[in-house]
Each structure stands twice: as structure tokens, then as C-alpha cells.
Scaffold this active site. Structure first.
Site, mmCIF file in Angstrom:
data_model
loop_
_atom_site.group_PDB
_atom_site.id
_atom_site.type_symbol
_atom_site.label_atom_id
_atom_site.label_comp_id
_atom_site.label_asym_id
_atom_site.label_seq_id
_atom_site.Cartn_x
_atom_site.Cartn_y
_atom_site.Cartn_z
ATOM 1 N N SER A 224 33.328 54.705 43.967
ATOM 2 C CA SER A 224 34.369 54.701 42.961
ATOM 3 C C SER A 224 34.232 55.923 42.050
ATOM 4 O O SER A 224 34.295 57.061 42.532
ATOM 5 C CB SER A 224 34.288 53.391 42.170
ATOM 6 O OG SER A 224 35.396 53.217 41.338
ATOM 7 N N ASP A 453 42.456 49.211 49.220
ATOM 8 C CA ASP A 453 41.600 49.314 48.030
ATOM 9 C C ASP A 453 42.450 49.192 46.764
ATOM 10 O O ASP A 453 43.302 50.032 46.499
ATOM 11 C CB ASP A 453 40.860 50.660 48.051
ATOM 12 C CG ASP A 453 39.810 50.773 46.965
ATOM 13 O OD1 ASP A 453 39.955 50.137 45.899
ATOM 14 O OD2 ASP A 453 38.831 51.511 47.171
ATOM 15 N N HIS A 482 37.264 47.157 47.306
ATOM 16 C CA HIS A 482 36.819 48.372 46.624
ATOM 17 C C HIS A 482 35.306 48.484 46.781
ATOM 18 O O HIS A 482 34.553 47.705 46.197
ATOM 19 C CB HIS A 482 37.186 48.299 45.144
ATOM 20 C CG HIS A 482 36.836 49.539 44.372
ATOM 21 N ND1 HIS A 482 37.269 50.791 44.754
ATOM 22 C CD2 HIS A 482 36.091 49.716 43.251
ATOM 23 C CE1 HIS A 482 36.817 51.689 43.893
ATOM 24 N NE2 HIS A 482 36.099 51.072 42.979
#
Length: 518
Positions: A224, A453, A482
Site C-alpha cells: 500500500s 483492490d 488489499h
């Protein structure tokens, strides 16, 4: 992890040009060049490795101890333009390589955020890497101001600044007042530190860690926001990285304080998929027997929250409104496993009972989530996350610009749009000292992305893939997830990443893996 708020170009860098320049790529003279910038004492420091346990009840430390990890504090300058000034510490852990004959080097870990700790991530990564882990020193890092590193905490009454504008102007006006107050609290309590809470400084810390470990190059796994940090490091320190894995990828050109902007459709699809899942379990959650009925229940909850919803009994009672309920829902959509969907089912069932005016006793998990969202118990997390986002990229200042964006978003995205477009504390923050990092160097990284995602959309991963021609992509189809590698138990993804970490060779072509249910 959730993140949040806006755009516009930064002002010209306020720091001296020499201080902002990255040290030269690693070679035989790298140490001398670091000394020439006044940073030599940081790169040359000797680390004091010790037990990771800090006292009774330290679960992270105990897990690291069981894995035979050791911990150390790395000293770095608060301000890289003033290396002789104030210093701070960055906490790291190390699981040493056991196959020293074939050792690759240190593998630094970042789980995202920004503001998330990664000191304790090594044992889980090692389990997924299997035999490959023996060739690496696995380095968990709590980035500057996070976790066990020198702290930053503005004393906020909430744990996150990621909130919705609500259903009307009254909710938005409350948000403007809240975020102005959050920014003022940070300026009052942490003002001298705030300009140095940036991704570029975190990348500089990573290179000091590399030097203190005594290695010419580092490998890296970043999730991320960690994918953005890894991209920034590779641009600032070309030649000092080896094997790079970015999972849940952020397109650097879309990195702004409104970090979730652009993922409205992904979250709506994830919500719809969850609603179909919950409808098949109506007996358990009482939310509706069809997808449409469950979504209608969610809509009723949000509309009822304008008047306020009460959850809990006794001394631990919480009130939620229409600016907070969407955040609670969004938080439950980043994982499509049955376990995560069941957690969201329990939360929405509790909200539905509250919307009908019924008493709602809290499960331990929901109580913990509400404490994070509605109290200052995790003020440090929201403080650091916002400080980094606001310190990296300037945000629009005019609240009316946000309001116009919110109103435009409602027709297509009535639930998610007022959250992703909402104002945040960055609208009231001082301007960043440095410009955002531009991607000018190709990086042969391995990118991992799930097509659904809900946090960092797949298109963002494809965009970085196009920007880095030497990169390769692993696409996981059919997953609203995610973060995949070592987190989702997908043998195809895990095997491909492990092969790259073992050989240093990217796949010959992009790969596609498929979600396997059950």
C-alpha cells in the site's frame, strides 16, 4: 490501510539544495560521500542489538523473541539539512539469515499506512518465504514517529482523520471545524517536528539503516503506502536497491492527501459483493434475504445516523453520526475473506439494531474499532498518518472546493464519494518543504495487485507498471483484497514472489493468478 485528503503542486523546496540531494549510488566511495554531507556518523553507527521484549504484555516483542529476532534503535537526524542538530531514533528488528553462504542481504519491510508499524512483520513474512527466508536478514521497521520509534502524537480526540462529509451541509461544516482543530492541535503540540514527517525523510532513514547494517544494497517489500515509499527510495537512491516487491500499488502521480480518491467504484463493487454474501446468511445477520435488501438496510443505517446512533451499554457507550458510519463501512471492505466479511456482518447488524432504536451490546472487536474511530486512544496513528500526507503534498485550502467535489460525487457515489472527496487537516497545514518525488529512474520491481483492490485500485498498479518499463506485474483476478503476498494464502502469488526473491530474476512476462474460494 485507510488514508485520506488532496492535490495541488508544492511550493519550491525550502531546504538548501545540497541537503535535499540524494547521496550518490552505492559504490566504493559511498561512505566517504556520506561523510562529506555530515551524515557519516549516522551511516557508520554501531547498532546495539538486544531483546525485543519491552515488558510484560508486549505481544509484538514476545513474538519476535520466539522467532529469535533482535531489536535495535537506529539514530537519524530529525532534519537532514541539519545533520548536526536534533536526532531521533528509528526502531528496527532483525531475523538474521541462516544460509550465510548464499546470503542476499537485508530485506526491509513496510506494511503501509502511512503510520503503520512494521517492527513485528518479520516472522509472518519468513513463514511465507519458506526456505528463501534463510538467505535474508529480515528487517522490520517502525518508520520515523511510528510505533517504537521517536513518537509523534498531537493529542487528537480521534484515531483517524478519514471521515465522510455526511449527507448534507451540516455534516460538512462539522468536518471543516473538526479538521481545522486537528491541524491546530498538531501545530501546537508537534509544530517543530511536523516539517520532517515526510516520505522523503523516511526514505533517507532507510538508507541510513542500510549503511548501519553494513550492506551496499537493500531488498524491500512494501504494501500500500509502502509501495509509494519503496518507489521514492528507488528514485532517491538509485543503485542501492536489489529486489523490490510492491503490493497494493499506489500510482505516485495520484499520491495526494486524499489518498482514497478514485476508488469509489471498487468499494461499491466490494460492498455489493459483501451484500450478496450477507444475504445468503440472513439467519445470522438479519440484514435482508437479497443483495438489494441488504444494500437497502445499509442505506437506512446511513440515513438514520444523521440523528445519531447509540452503540454499547454502560460506561462504554458510543454515538456515531453520518460522518462516521461510512468510515466504519469502508474499513470493512478491504478484505473479501469469510472471516473479514463476518466481522463486517456483525458490525452492520449492530448498526441496524441501533438504527431501529434497540440496545446494542458491543462485541470486543466492534468496541475496539469504535474506540479507535471515536476516542483519542489511537491519536498517535491519525497524527502520524496526517503529518506524512500533509508533509508530502500540499492540499487545497478552500473548503468550498471540497464541498463542490463532494456534491458532484453524490449522484454516482452517494456513500463513498462524500468520504473520498472530504476535507481533511491538510487543508489547514503548513505547506510542504519539498516537492513530491518524480519518477525518473526505471526500477525492475515486482508489482502485485488484486483486480478488485478497494484501497489502491488496480489501474494505479498498471499505471506504475507503465511508468517502470522494467517492472513485472502479478495480477490476482477475482479478489476484492488489499495486500496479497503473505496475507491472502494465494499459492500462485506467494510462489511467484518467492521465486523472484530466491533468484533475483523477474518473471519473463506478467503473470495472472486467480482467487480460489474455499
Amino acid at each position: 490501510m485507510i488514508a485520506g485528503t488532496a492535490v495541488t503542486a508544492c511550493l519550491a523546496a525550502a531546504l538548501p539544495a545540497a541537503a535535499l540531494a540524494s547521496p550518490a549510488p552505492a559504490d566504493g566511495n559511498a561512505r566517504d560521500r556520506a561523510a562529506g554531507t555530515g551524515l557519516g556518523r549516522y551511516y557508520d553507527q554501531r547498532l546495539d542489538w538486544r531483546s525485543c521484549v519491552r515488558g510484560p504484555g508486549d505481544e509484538t516483542g514476545e513474538d519476535l523473541e520466539k522467532a529469535e529476532a533482535r531489536c535495535a534503535d537506529v539514530t537519524v537526524p530529525l532534519d537532514y539539512a541539519d545533520p548536526g542538530g536534533r536526532t531521533i531514533t528509528v526502531a528496527i528488528s532483525r531475523l538474521k539469515a541462516t544460509d550465510t553462504r548464499h546470503r542476499v542481504g537485508p530485506l526491509l519491510l513496510n506494511g503501509g499506512g502511512p503510520g503503520g508499524p512494521s517492527l513485528g512483520d518479520g516472522p509472518n513474512i519468513r513463514r511465507t518465504m519458506k526456505d528463501v527466508a534463510a538467505r535474508y536478514d529480515l528487517i522490520g521497521v517502525d518508520p520515523r514517529f511510528v510505533g517504537r520509534s521517536t513518537p509523534l502524537d498531537c493529542g487528537w480526540p480521534v484515531g483517524t482523520a478519514i471521515l465522510s462529509a455526511g449527507l448534507g451541509r451540516a455534516g460538512f461544516d462539522r468536518q471543516v471545524a473538526l479538521h481545522k482543530d486537528l491541524a491546530a492541535k498538531c501545530r501546537a503540540t508537534e509544530g517543530p517536528v511536523l516539517p520532517h514527517a515526510t516520505t522523503r525523510n523516511t526514505a533517507r532513514d532507510m538508507d541510513v539503516i542500510r549503511g548501519a547494517l553494513g550492506d551496499r544494497k537493500i531488498s524491500y517489500i512494501g504494501y500500500s503506502y509502502g509501495s509509494y515509499l519503496g518507489t521514492v527510495y528507488a528514485q532517491m537512491f538509485p543503485g542501492r536497491h536489489d529486489r523490490m516487491v510492491f503490493d497494493g500499488v499506489i500510482d505516485p502521480r495520484r499520491y495526494t492527501p486524499r489518498l482514497t480518491l478514485g476508488v469509489e467504484e471498487e468499494n461499491e463493487r466490494a460492498l455489493s459483493a459483501w451484500a450478496a454474501w450477507a444475504a445468503r446468511r440472513h439467519a445470522a445477520y438479519d440484514l435482508g434475504r437479497t443483495r438489494a435488501e441488504v444494500l437497502a438496510t445499509v442505506d437506512r443505517i446511513v440515513r438514520a445516523s444523521v440523528r445519531g446512533l447509540t452503540l454499547g451499554t454502560g460506561p462504554e457507550t458510543f454515538r456515531l453520526d453520518d460522518t462516521q458510519v461510512p468510515t466504519l463501512l469502508l474499513d470493512g471492505l478491504a478484505d473479501d475473506t469469510d472471516e473479514a466479511r463476518a466481522d463486517l456482518g456483525e458490525q452492520v447488524s449492530a448498526l441496524a439494531r441501533a438504527a431501529r432504536g434497540r440496545p446494542v451490546p458491543l462485541s470486543p472487536g466492534l468496541a475496539e474499532t469504535l474506540r479507535f474511530l471515536l476516542t483519542g486512544a489511537d491519536s498517535h496513528y491519525g497524527s502520524v498518518q496526517s503529518a506524512i500526507l500533509c508533509g508530502d503534498v500540499a492540499a487545497p485550502r478552500d473548503p468550498e472546493r471540497y464541498w463542490r467535489d463532494i456534491e458532484r460525487s453524490r449522484a454516482a457515489h452517494p456513500l463513498i464519494g462524500p468520504l473520498t472527496n472530504n476535507i481533511g487537516p491538510c487543508a489547514f497545514w503548513d505547506r510542504p518543504r519539498e516537492r513530491p518525488t518524480e519518477v525518473r529512474h526505471d526500477v525492475p520491481a515486482l508489482l502485485v495487485s488484486a483486480t478488485g483492490d478497494p484501497r489502491t485500485d488496480h489501474e494505479g498498479a498498471l499505471a506504475l507498471h507503465r511508468t517502470l518499463p522494467s517492472s513485472k506485474m502479478i495480477t490476482l483476478r477475482g479478489a476484492d483484497r488489499h495486500g496479497v503476498y503473505a496475507e491472502y494464502s494465494n499459492a500462485c502469488v506467494d510462489g511467484a514472489v518467492n521465486s523472484y526473491l530466491a533468484t533475483g530474476k523477474l518473471p519473463a512476462r506478467d503473470l495472472t493468478c486467480v482467487k480460489r474460494d474455499g
